[in-house]
Design a protein around this motif. Sequence first.
Motif, short mmCIF file in Angstrom:
data_model
loop_
_atom_site.label_atom_id
_atom_site.label_comp_id
_atom_site.label_asym_id
_atom_site.label_seq_id
_atom_site.Cartn_x
_atom_site.Cartn_y
_atom_site.Cartn_z
N VAL A 253 -31.84 -63.28 75.58
CA VAL A 253 -31.70 -64.74 75.56
C VAL A 253 -32.84 -65.39 74.80
CG1 VAL A 253 -31.67 -66.80 77.02
CG2 VAL A 253 -30.32 -64.80 77.67
N ARG A 254 -34.03 -64.81 74.91
CA ARG A 254 -35.19 -65.38 74.23
C ARG A 254 -35.31 -64.93 72.78
NH1 ARG A 254 -40.13 -65.40 78.70
NH2 ARG A 254 -39.74 -67.53 79.42
N ALA B 215 -20.83 -65.73 75.22
CA ALA B 215 -20.31 -64.66 74.36
C ALA B 215 -21.37 -64.08 73.43
CB ALA B 215 -19.13 -65.17 73.54
N LYS B 216 -22.24 -64.92 72.86
CA LYS B 216 -23.25 -64.45 71.92
C LYS B 216 -24.21 -63.45 72.58
CE LYS B 216 -26.71 -67.15 71.14
NZ LYS B 216 -27.56 -68.27 70.67
N TRP B 217 -24.66 -63.77 73.78
CA TRP B 217 -25.61 -62.90 74.47
C TRP B 217 -24.93 -61.64 74.97
CZ3 TRP B 217 -25.93 -68.31 76.23
CH2 TRP B 217 -26.92 -69.02 75.55
N VAL B 218 -23.68 -61.75 75.38
CA VAL B 218 -22.94 -60.57 75.82
C VAL B 218 -22.75 -59.60 74.66
CG1 VAL B 218 -20.72 -59.76 76.71
CG2 VAL B 218 -21.77 -61.82 77.68
N ARG B 219 -22.45 -60.11 73.48
CA ARG B 219 -22.28 -59.26 72.30
C ARG B 219 -23.56 -58.49 72.00
NH1 ARG B 219 -23.97 -60.13 67.46
NH2 ARG B 219 -24.25 -62.37 67.84
N ILE B 220 -24.72 -59.16 72.04
CA ILE B 220 -25.99 -58.48 71.77
C ILE B 220 -26.27 -57.43 72.83
CG2 ILE B 220 -28.48 -58.82 71.53
CD1 ILE B 220 -27.88 -61.63 70.46
#
Length: 265
Positions: free
Chosen positions: A192-193, A21-26
């Motif tokens: 992601v990085r 979820a965190k990466w999808v939001r960004i």
Amino acid sequence: MTGSEETPSFRLAYVPGVTPAKWVRIWNERLPDIPLTLHQVTAAEAPELLRAGDADAGFVRLPVDRTFFSAIPLYSETTVVVVPKDHVITAAEEVTVADLADEVLFHPLDDVLDWDAPPGEPAFERPATTEDAVELVAAGVGLLVVPQSLARLHHRRDLTYRPLTDAPQSTVALSWPEEATTELVEDFIGIVRGRTVNSTRGRQAAQPSQSAQAAQGSQGSQDKPKRAQKPAAGKATPAGRTTRARATGAKSAKPAKRGKPRRRS
């Protein structure tokens, strides 16, 4: 845009226990015009999905075929043993594989831990899935060893878990087919990085032309402040004295020696 062109999108696979979820939001904040679709698959299905081109990248569990896939390891999970809440193991804060020697342990077919030999007593059969194995633990007929995220995913009120300190661990990685490293894949790698929105995303920035470099070099030489030059030795200063004279003039002059007076005859 012609009717044959497709709207760009990004397809992301992920295995149970991973929370993207965190990466999808960004992604949605940075690339709102490019939809990201999620595909949850089992750990065994993820590499085949990527190999078939049905996903652009995926959060998988290592190992993967490194002759075909690129992979960025992200984190290794704590391994835990799932037990009923009234089990004797709950009296300890953590346990070892030796503590499970006399316990019946389920080894499901979708197990993601790389055991040389599973600990404990083997169960009467191997459950098809981790979820099935959790149900058997709740029935009080055995225990289960899994990564902590899977214990949380299949949480039940009548079960708990304890860290298993000397068990193998499962590592989660971002993976994609190496030959299909597209710009969108690079964008997601940057997210992601933790790269910033202005990052070059690992791609080489354009180099300035030779004429531009020359212009920058000449401009840089003009911008450098000129150093004050010291007067050369012996050169007259505005006061009319030479630097050497100034240096010697700083010393006090010694009085000349007088001879003894002559007597008159």
